[in-house]
Design a protein around this motif. Structure first.
Motif, PDB file in Angstrom:
ATOM      1  N   TYR A  35       0.858  -1.184   0.000  1.00  0.00           N
ATOM      2  CA  TYR A  35       0.000   0.000   0.000  1.00  0.00           C
ATOM      3  C   TYR A  35       0.889   1.227   0.000  1.00  0.00           C
ATOM      4  O   TYR A  35       1.840   1.314   0.792  1.00  0.00           O
ATOM      5  CB  TYR A  35      -0.923  -0.001   1.216  1.00  0.00           C
ATOM      6  N   ALA A  59      -3.444   4.359  -2.163  1.00  0.00           N
ATOM      7  CA  ALA A  59      -4.378   4.737  -1.104  1.00  0.00           C
ATOM      8  C   ALA A  59      -4.400   6.262  -0.910  1.00  0.00           C
ATOM      9  O   ALA A  59      -3.359   6.858  -0.689  1.00  0.00           O
ATOM     10  CB  ALA A  59      -3.962   4.064   0.197  1.00  0.00           C
ATOM     11  N   PHE A  60      -5.549   6.884  -1.007  1.00  0.00           N
ATOM     12  CA  PHE A  60      -6.865   6.275  -1.199  1.00  0.00           C
ATOM     13  C   PHE A  60      -7.657   7.098  -2.200  1.00  0.00           C
ATOM     14  O   PHE A  60      -7.354   8.265  -2.457  1.00  0.00           O
ATOM     15  CB  PHE A  60      -7.648   6.231   0.126  1.00  0.00           C
ATOM     16  N   SER A  98      -7.054   1.919  -4.361  1.00  0.00           N
ATOM     17  CA  SER A  98      -7.701   1.434  -3.146  1.00  0.00           C
ATOM     18  C   SER A  98      -8.710   2.486  -2.708  1.00  0.00           C
ATOM     19  O   SER A  98      -8.351   3.644  -2.462  1.00  0.00           O
ATOM     20  CB  SER A  98      -6.670   1.180  -2.046  1.00  0.00           C
ATOM     21  N   GLY A 101     -10.578   3.215   3.023  1.00  0.00           N
ATOM     22  CA  GLY A 101      -9.647   3.394   4.124  1.00  0.00           C
ATOM     23  C   GLY A 101     -10.375   3.863   5.372  1.00  0.00           C
ATOM     24  O   GLY A 101     -11.581   4.135   5.367  1.00  0.00           O
TER      25      GLY A 101
END
Length: 375
Positions: A35, A59-60, A98, A101
Protein backbone atom coordinates in the motif's frame (compact mmCIF):
# COMPACT_ATOMS: atom_id res chain seq x y z
CA UNK A 1 27.23 -9.45 -45.98
CA UNK A 2 24.27 -11.90 -45.93
CA UNK A 3 26.21 -14.23 -43.64
CA UNK A 4 26.90 -11.34 -41.27
CA UNK A 5 23.23 -10.32 -41.21
CA UNK A 6 22.18 -13.93 -40.60
CA UNK A 7 24.65 -14.17 -37.70
CA UNK A 8 23.39 -10.89 -36.27
CA UNK A 9 19.79 -12.10 -36.42
CA UNK A 10 20.72 -15.35 -34.68
CA UNK A 11 22.54 -13.48 -31.91
CA UNK A 12 19.60 -11.10 -31.47
CA UNK A 13 17.11 -13.96 -31.32
CA UNK A 14 19.26 -15.80 -28.78
CA UNK A 15 19.59 -12.72 -26.59
CA UNK A 16 15.84 -12.08 -26.71
CA UNK A 17 15.09 -15.70 -25.87
CA UNK A 18 17.64 -15.70 -23.07
CA UNK A 19 16.29 -12.44 -21.64
CA UNK A 20 12.69 -13.68 -21.81
CA UNK A 21 13.61 -16.99 -20.24
CA UNK A 22 15.61 -15.32 -17.47
CA UNK A 23 12.83 -12.81 -16.81
CA UNK A 24 10.24 -15.59 -16.64
CA UNK A 25 12.33 -17.35 -14.05
CA UNK A 26 12.43 -14.19 -11.95
CA UNK A 27 8.67 -13.66 -11.99
CA UNK A 28 7.42 -13.90 -8.42
CA UNK A 29 5.38 -16.89 -7.39
CA UNK A 30 3.74 -15.04 -4.49
CA UNK A 31 1.91 -11.75 -4.22
CA UNK A 32 3.97 -8.99 -2.61
CA UNK A 33 1.58 -6.05 -2.39
CA UNK A 34 2.50 -2.62 -1.02
CA UNK A 35 0.00 0.00 0.00
CA UNK A 36 1.37 3.39 -1.03
CA UNK A 37 -0.14 6.50 0.51
CA UNK A 38 -1.10 9.06 -2.12
CA UNK A 39 -3.26 10.92 0.40
CA UNK A 40 -0.15 12.82 1.54
CA UNK A 41 0.37 14.34 -1.90
CA UNK A 42 3.06 13.51 -4.44
CA UNK A 43 4.60 10.05 -4.02
CA UNK A 44 8.38 9.65 -4.23
CA UNK A 45 8.12 6.83 -6.74
CA UNK A 46 11.87 6.91 -7.37
CA UNK A 47 12.27 5.52 -3.84
CA UNK A 48 10.03 2.51 -4.53
CA UNK A 49 11.94 -0.71 -5.18
CA UNK A 50 9.58 -1.96 -7.89
CA UNK A 51 11.50 -5.18 -8.54
CA UNK A 52 10.53 -6.46 -5.09
CA UNK A 53 6.78 -5.96 -5.57
CA UNK A 54 4.03 -7.56 -7.60
CA UNK A 55 1.27 -5.03 -6.83
CA UNK A 56 0.86 -1.50 -5.53
CA UNK A 57 -2.44 -0.41 -4.01
CA UNK A 58 -2.76 3.37 -4.25
CA UNK A 59 -4.38 4.74 -1.10
CA UNK A 60 -6.86 6.28 -1.20
CA UNK A 61 -9.75 7.14 -3.48
CA UNK A 62 -12.74 8.72 -1.74
CA UNK A 63 -16.45 7.85 -1.91
CA UNK A 64 -18.80 10.80 -2.39
CA UNK A 65 -22.41 10.87 -3.67
CA UNK A 66 -22.22 7.21 -4.74
CA UNK A 67 -19.10 7.90 -6.82
CA UNK A 68 -15.44 6.97 -6.53
CA UNK A 69 -13.72 10.35 -6.44
CA UNK A 70 -10.14 11.56 -6.77
CA UNK A 71 -10.04 14.32 -4.17
CA UNK A 72 -6.76 15.83 -5.32
CA UNK A 73 -6.77 15.42 -9.09
CA UNK A 74 -3.44 17.18 -9.68
CA UNK A 75 -1.37 14.98 -7.38
CA UNK A 76 -3.38 11.80 -7.97
CA UNK A 77 -3.01 12.00 -11.75
CA UNK A 78 0.73 12.71 -11.44
CA UNK A 79 1.12 9.82 -9.02
CA UNK A 80 -0.66 7.42 -11.39
CA UNK A 81 1.64 8.43 -14.23
CA UNK A 82 4.76 8.00 -12.09
CA UNK A 83 3.60 4.68 -10.64
CA UNK A 84 2.94 3.35 -14.14
CA UNK A 85 6.50 4.34 -15.08
CA UNK A 86 7.72 1.79 -12.51
CA UNK A 87 6.61 -0.88 -15.02
CA UNK A 88 9.70 0.03 -17.03
CA UNK A 89 11.66 -1.56 -14.16
CA UNK A 90 9.15 -4.34 -13.49
CA UNK A 91 6.77 -5.07 -16.41
CA UNK A 92 4.74 -7.46 -14.23
CA UNK A 93 3.94 -4.80 -11.64
CA UNK A 94 0.23 -4.00 -11.32
CA UNK A 95 -1.22 -0.75 -9.97
CA UNK A 96 -4.64 -0.69 -8.29
CA UNK A 97 -6.68 2.08 -6.74
CA UNK A 98 -7.70 1.43 -3.15
CA UNK A 99 -11.05 3.01 -2.32
CA UNK A 100 -11.99 3.99 1.22
CA UNK A 101 -9.65 3.39 4.12
CA UNK A 102 -10.25 4.35 7.74
CA UNK A 103 -10.94 8.03 7.03
CA UNK A 104 -12.97 7.71 3.80
CA UNK A 105 -15.38 4.85 4.52
CA UNK A 106 -18.26 6.94 5.87
CA UNK A 107 -20.22 6.98 2.58
CA UNK A 108 -19.86 3.36 1.46
CA UNK A 109 -23.14 2.27 3.00
CA UNK A 110 -25.09 4.94 1.09
CA UNK A 111 -23.11 4.36 -2.12
CA UNK A 112 -24.08 0.68 -2.36
CA UNK A 113 -27.59 0.89 -0.89
CA UNK A 114 -29.56 0.51 -4.15
CA UNK A 115 -28.97 -1.09 -7.56
CA UNK A 116 -28.74 2.39 -9.08
CA UNK A 117 -26.21 3.69 -6.58
CA UNK A 118 -24.13 0.50 -6.83
CA UNK A 119 -23.98 0.84 -10.60
CA UNK A 120 -22.88 4.47 -10.30
CA UNK A 121 -20.19 3.51 -7.81
CA UNK A 122 -18.94 0.58 -9.90
CA UNK A 123 -18.85 2.58 -13.14
CA UNK A 124 -17.03 5.54 -11.56
CA UNK A 125 -14.47 3.20 -9.97
CA UNK A 126 -13.73 1.46 -13.25
CA UNK A 127 -13.69 4.78 -15.13
CA UNK A 128 -10.65 5.79 -13.05
CA UNK A 129 -8.92 2.55 -14.05
CA UNK A 130 -9.77 3.16 -17.68
CA UNK A 131 -8.69 6.81 -17.71
CA UNK A 132 -5.31 6.28 -16.05
CA UNK A 133 -4.48 2.87 -17.55
CA UNK A 134 -4.37 1.11 -14.18
CA UNK A 135 -4.83 -2.56 -13.36
CA UNK A 136 -7.64 -2.97 -10.88
CA UNK A 137 -9.79 -1.89 -7.95
CA UNK A 138 -9.19 -2.57 -4.26
CA UNK A 139 -11.95 -1.91 -1.71
CA UNK A 140 -11.08 -0.97 1.86
CA UNK A 141 -14.45 -0.46 3.56
CA UNK A 142 -13.94 -0.03 7.30
CA UNK A 143 -16.48 -1.48 8.03
CA UNK A 144 -19.72 -2.87 6.54
CA UNK A 145 -22.55 -3.13 9.10
CA UNK A 146 -20.17 -2.03 11.88
CA UNK A 147 -18.91 1.20 13.35
CA UNK A 148 -15.53 2.33 12.05
CA UNK A 149 -14.48 5.92 12.41
CA UNK A 150 -16.84 8.16 14.37
CA UNK A 151 -19.63 9.45 12.13
CA UNK A 152 -19.55 6.61 9.58
CA UNK A 153 -22.88 5.51 8.17
CA UNK A 154 -23.55 1.81 8.66
CA UNK A 155 -26.69 -0.33 8.54
CA UNK A 156 -27.60 -4.06 8.72
CA UNK A 157 -28.21 -4.15 4.95
CA UNK A 158 -24.49 -3.57 4.42
CA UNK A 159 -23.97 -7.30 4.84
CA UNK A 160 -25.76 -8.17 1.60
CA UNK A 161 -24.87 -4.92 -0.17
CA UNK A 162 -21.16 -5.59 0.42
CA UNK A 163 -21.54 -8.71 -1.75
CA UNK A 164 -23.65 -6.92 -4.36
CA UNK A 165 -21.04 -4.14 -4.57
CA UNK A 166 -18.35 -6.64 -5.58
CA UNK A 167 -20.71 -8.24 -8.09
CA UNK A 168 -21.31 -4.84 -9.71
CA UNK A 169 -17.60 -4.04 -9.74
CA UNK A 170 -16.72 -7.42 -11.26
CA UNK A 171 -19.30 -6.93 -14.01
CA UNK A 172 -17.86 -3.52 -14.88
CA UNK A 173 -14.33 -4.89 -14.85
CA UNK A 174 -15.42 -7.76 -17.11
CA UNK A 175 -16.67 -5.22 -19.63
CA UNK A 176 -13.37 -3.36 -19.41
CA UNK A 177 -11.53 -6.65 -20.01
CA UNK A 178 -13.48 -7.16 -23.25
CA UNK A 179 -12.75 -3.57 -24.24
CA UNK A 180 -9.01 -3.74 -23.51
CA UNK A 181 -8.32 -7.42 -24.09
CA UNK A 182 -6.56 -7.99 -20.79
CA UNK A 183 -7.22 -8.98 -17.16
CA UNK A 184 -8.21 -6.47 -14.45
CA UNK A 185 -8.10 -7.24 -10.74
CA UNK A 186 -10.66 -6.90 -7.98
CA UNK A 187 -9.33 -7.12 -4.43
CA UNK A 188 -10.31 -6.07 -0.92
CA UNK A 189 -8.63 -5.21 2.35
CA UNK A 190 -10.75 -6.76 5.09
CA UNK A 191 -10.80 -6.58 8.87
CA UNK A 192 -9.17 -9.46 10.68
CA UNK A 193 -11.86 -9.80 13.35
CA UNK A 194 -14.53 -12.50 13.65
CA UNK A 195 -17.10 -9.69 13.74
CA UNK A 196 -16.05 -8.65 10.22
CA UNK A 197 -16.82 -12.17 8.98
CA UNK A 198 -20.13 -12.21 10.85
CA UNK A 199 -21.19 -8.95 9.17
CA UNK A 200 -20.26 -10.01 5.62
CA UNK A 201 -20.85 -12.93 3.24
CA UNK A 202 -17.27 -13.86 2.45
CA UNK A 203 -18.13 -17.23 0.93
CA UNK A 204 -20.65 -15.64 -1.45
CA UNK A 205 -18.53 -12.69 -2.52
CA UNK A 206 -15.16 -14.39 -2.92
CA UNK A 207 -15.92 -15.75 -6.43
CA UNK A 208 -15.90 -12.16 -7.69
CA UNK A 209 -12.49 -11.53 -6.12
CA UNK A 210 -8.90 -12.12 -7.15
CA UNK A 211 -7.39 -11.53 -3.71
CA UNK A 212 -8.62 -10.84 -0.20
CA UNK A 213 -6.09 -9.05 1.98
CA UNK A 214 -6.71 -9.69 5.66
CA UNK A 215 -5.54 -6.77 7.79
CA UNK A 216 -3.74 -8.93 10.33
CA UNK A 217 -2.60 -5.94 12.35
CA UNK A 218 -4.06 -3.34 14.74
CA UNK A 219 -5.16 -6.17 17.05
CA UNK A 220 -4.03 -4.97 20.49
CA UNK A 221 -5.04 -6.58 23.78
CA UNK A 222 -8.57 -7.51 24.81
CA UNK A 223 -10.78 -5.35 27.00
CA UNK A 224 -8.53 -2.31 27.05
CA UNK A 225 -5.31 -4.16 27.87
CA UNK A 226 -1.89 -3.87 26.27
CA UNK A 227 -1.18 -6.52 23.64
CA UNK A 228 0.55 -7.30 20.37
CA UNK A 229 -0.88 -5.60 17.30
CA UNK A 230 0.44 -7.76 14.44
CA UNK A 231 1.22 -11.12 16.04
CA UNK A 232 1.23 -14.30 14.00
CA UNK A 233 -0.09 -16.57 16.76
CA UNK A 234 -2.02 -16.26 20.02
CA UNK A 235 -0.26 -15.70 23.34
CA UNK A 236 -0.82 -15.65 27.07
CA UNK A 237 -3.38 -17.87 28.76
CA UNK A 238 -6.46 -16.78 26.82
CA UNK A 239 -7.76 -19.03 24.04
CA UNK A 240 -9.46 -16.21 22.12
CA UNK A 241 -6.56 -13.79 21.60
CA UNK A 242 -6.57 -12.21 18.13
CA UNK A 243 -3.81 -13.36 15.79
CA UNK A 244 -3.03 -13.61 12.09
CA UNK A 245 -3.29 -17.40 12.27
CA UNK A 246 -6.76 -17.24 13.82
CA UNK A 247 -7.93 -14.65 11.28
CA UNK A 248 -6.79 -16.80 8.36
CA UNK A 249 -8.50 -19.87 9.80
CA UNK A 250 -11.72 -17.89 10.29
CA UNK A 251 -11.76 -16.63 6.70
CA UNK A 252 -11.06 -20.08 5.29
CA UNK A 253 -13.89 -21.47 7.43
CA UNK A 254 -16.13 -18.71 6.01
CA UNK A 255 -15.47 -19.97 2.48
CA UNK A 256 -12.46 -18.00 1.27
CA UNK A 257 -9.89 -20.20 -0.54
CA UNK A 258 -6.39 -20.02 0.97
CA UNK A 259 -5.05 -19.31 -2.52
CA UNK A 260 -6.85 -15.95 -2.54
CA UNK A 261 -5.72 -14.79 0.92
CA UNK A 262 -3.02 -12.18 1.44
CA UNK A 263 -1.46 -12.03 4.92
CA UNK A 264 -0.94 -8.55 6.35
CA UNK A 265 2.32 -7.16 7.75
CA UNK A 266 2.58 -3.85 9.59
CA UNK A 267 5.51 -1.62 8.69
CA UNK A 268 4.75 0.55 11.72
CA UNK A 269 4.63 0.14 15.48
CA UNK A 270 1.88 0.99 17.96
CA UNK A 271 2.56 2.16 21.49
CA UNK A 272 0.66 2.13 24.78
CA UNK A 273 1.43 3.19 28.31
CA UNK A 274 0.68 0.31 30.65
CA UNK A 275 -0.67 0.70 34.18
CA UNK A 276 2.20 -1.39 35.61
CA UNK A 277 5.46 -2.92 34.47
CA UNK A 278 4.30 -6.45 35.27
CA UNK A 279 5.16 -8.88 32.46
CA UNK A 280 6.78 -5.92 30.64
CA UNK A 281 3.34 -4.34 30.30
CA UNK A 282 1.76 -7.20 28.31
CA UNK A 283 -1.77 -7.86 29.49
CA UNK A 284 -1.84 -4.80 31.74
CA UNK A 285 -4.47 -2.09 31.56
CA UNK A 286 -3.87 0.60 28.94
CA UNK A 287 -3.47 4.12 30.28
CA UNK A 288 -3.08 5.89 26.94
CA UNK A 289 -1.74 5.38 23.45
CA UNK A 290 1.65 6.81 22.45
CA UNK A 291 3.29 7.17 19.02
CA UNK A 292 4.92 4.03 17.67
CA UNK A 293 6.47 5.12 14.38
CA UNK A 294 7.64 3.38 11.23
CA UNK A 295 10.02 0.44 11.39
CA UNK A 296 13.09 2.24 10.00
CA UNK A 297 12.75 4.82 12.77
CA UNK A 298 12.15 2.16 15.43
CA UNK A 299 15.16 0.12 14.37
CA UNK A 300 17.52 3.07 14.12
CA UNK A 301 16.51 5.03 17.20
CA UNK A 302 14.50 3.00 19.72
CA UNK A 303 15.38 -0.71 19.69
CA UNK A 304 17.61 -1.21 22.73
CA UNK A 305 18.06 2.58 22.90
CA UNK A 306 16.60 5.52 24.81
CA UNK A 307 15.34 3.37 27.65
CA UNK A 308 13.61 0.78 25.43
CA UNK A 309 14.58 -2.87 25.68
CA UNK A 310 13.65 -5.38 22.98
CA UNK A 311 11.78 -8.56 23.86
CA UNK A 312 10.49 -11.40 21.72
CA UNK A 313 7.31 -13.30 22.47
CA UNK A 314 8.07 -16.79 21.17
CA UNK A 315 4.48 -17.95 21.46
CA UNK A 316 3.08 -15.00 19.51
CA UNK A 317 6.10 -14.84 17.16
CA UNK A 318 6.14 -11.11 17.78
CA UNK A 319 8.73 -8.58 18.98
CA UNK A 320 8.03 -5.65 21.29
CA UNK A 321 9.84 -2.91 23.17
CA UNK A 322 9.30 -1.94 26.78
CA UNK A 323 10.52 1.12 28.65
CA UNK A 324 10.54 0.24 32.34
CA UNK A 325 10.68 3.85 33.52
CA UNK A 326 7.77 5.17 31.41
CA UNK A 327 5.85 1.84 31.28
CA UNK A 328 5.49 2.29 27.51
CA UNK A 329 5.26 -0.83 25.33
CA UNK A 330 5.68 -0.60 21.55
CA UNK A 331 4.44 -3.53 19.48
CA UNK A 332 5.74 -3.89 15.92
CA UNK A 333 6.96 -6.11 13.10
CA UNK A 334 10.65 -6.91 12.54
CA UNK A 335 12.72 -9.02 10.16
CA UNK A 336 12.20 -12.19 12.20
CA UNK A 337 8.42 -11.82 12.46
CA UNK A 338 8.14 -10.99 8.75
CA UNK A 339 10.23 -14.05 7.90
CA UNK A 340 7.87 -16.17 10.03
CA UNK A 341 4.89 -14.71 8.14
CA UNK A 342 6.53 -15.59 4.82
CA UNK A 343 7.02 -19.17 6.02
CA UNK A 344 3.37 -19.24 7.07
CA UNK A 345 2.28 -18.07 3.60
CA UNK A 346 4.23 -20.92 2.00
CA UNK A 347 3.14 -23.57 4.50
CA UNK A 348 -0.55 -22.74 4.20
CA UNK A 349 -0.44 -22.05 0.45
CA UNK A 350 -1.71 -18.48 0.74
CA UNK A 351 -1.55 -16.01 -2.15
CA UNK A 352 1.17 -13.93 -0.54
CA UNK A 353 1.78 -10.97 1.72
CA UNK A 354 0.85 -7.30 1.76
CA UNK A 355 1.80 -4.43 3.98
CA UNK A 356 0.86 -0.99 5.18
CA UNK A 357 2.65 1.20 4.30
CA UNK A 358 5.67 1.28 1.99
CA UNK A 359 7.17 4.53 3.25
CA UNK A 360 6.95 3.51 6.92
CA UNK A 361 10.19 1.63 6.23
CA UNK A 362 12.20 3.80 3.82
CA UNK A 363 15.41 1.88 4.54
CA UNK A 364 13.64 -1.27 3.30
CA UNK A 365 14.64 -3.51 6.19
CA UNK A 366 11.34 -5.41 5.96
CA UNK A 367 10.74 -5.41 2.20
CA UNK A 368 14.24 -6.85 1.76
CA UNK A 369 13.38 -9.63 4.19
CA UNK A 370 10.14 -10.37 2.35
CA UNK A 371 11.98 -10.42 -0.98
CA UNK A 372 14.51 -12.91 0.38
CA UNK A 373 11.81 -15.24 1.67
CA UNK A 374 9.01 -14.99 -0.91
CA UNK A 375 10.74 -15.49 -4.24
Amino acid sequence: MKSFLRLLLLITAFCCFHFTDTFAQKKKKYVVNAYVGGFRGLVNTEEIDADKLTHINYAFVNVQDSLAVLTNLATDSTNFRKLNELKLKNPDLQILISIGGWAWSENFSDAVLTPTSRLLFAKSSVDIIRQYNLDGVDIDWEYPAMRGEEGNVFRPEDKQNFTLMFKALREELNMLEKEKGRKFLLTAAVGGSKSFIDNTEMGLLQPYMDYIFIMTYDYGGKNGTVGHHTNLYGYGNSSDVSSADQSVKNFIAAGVPASKIGLGAAFYGKGWEAETGKNNGLGEKRIKSVPGGGYSKLKDSLINQNGYKKYYDKKARAPYLFNDSTKVLITYEDEKSVKDKCKYVKKHKLAGIFFWEYFNDPKEYLINEISRNLD
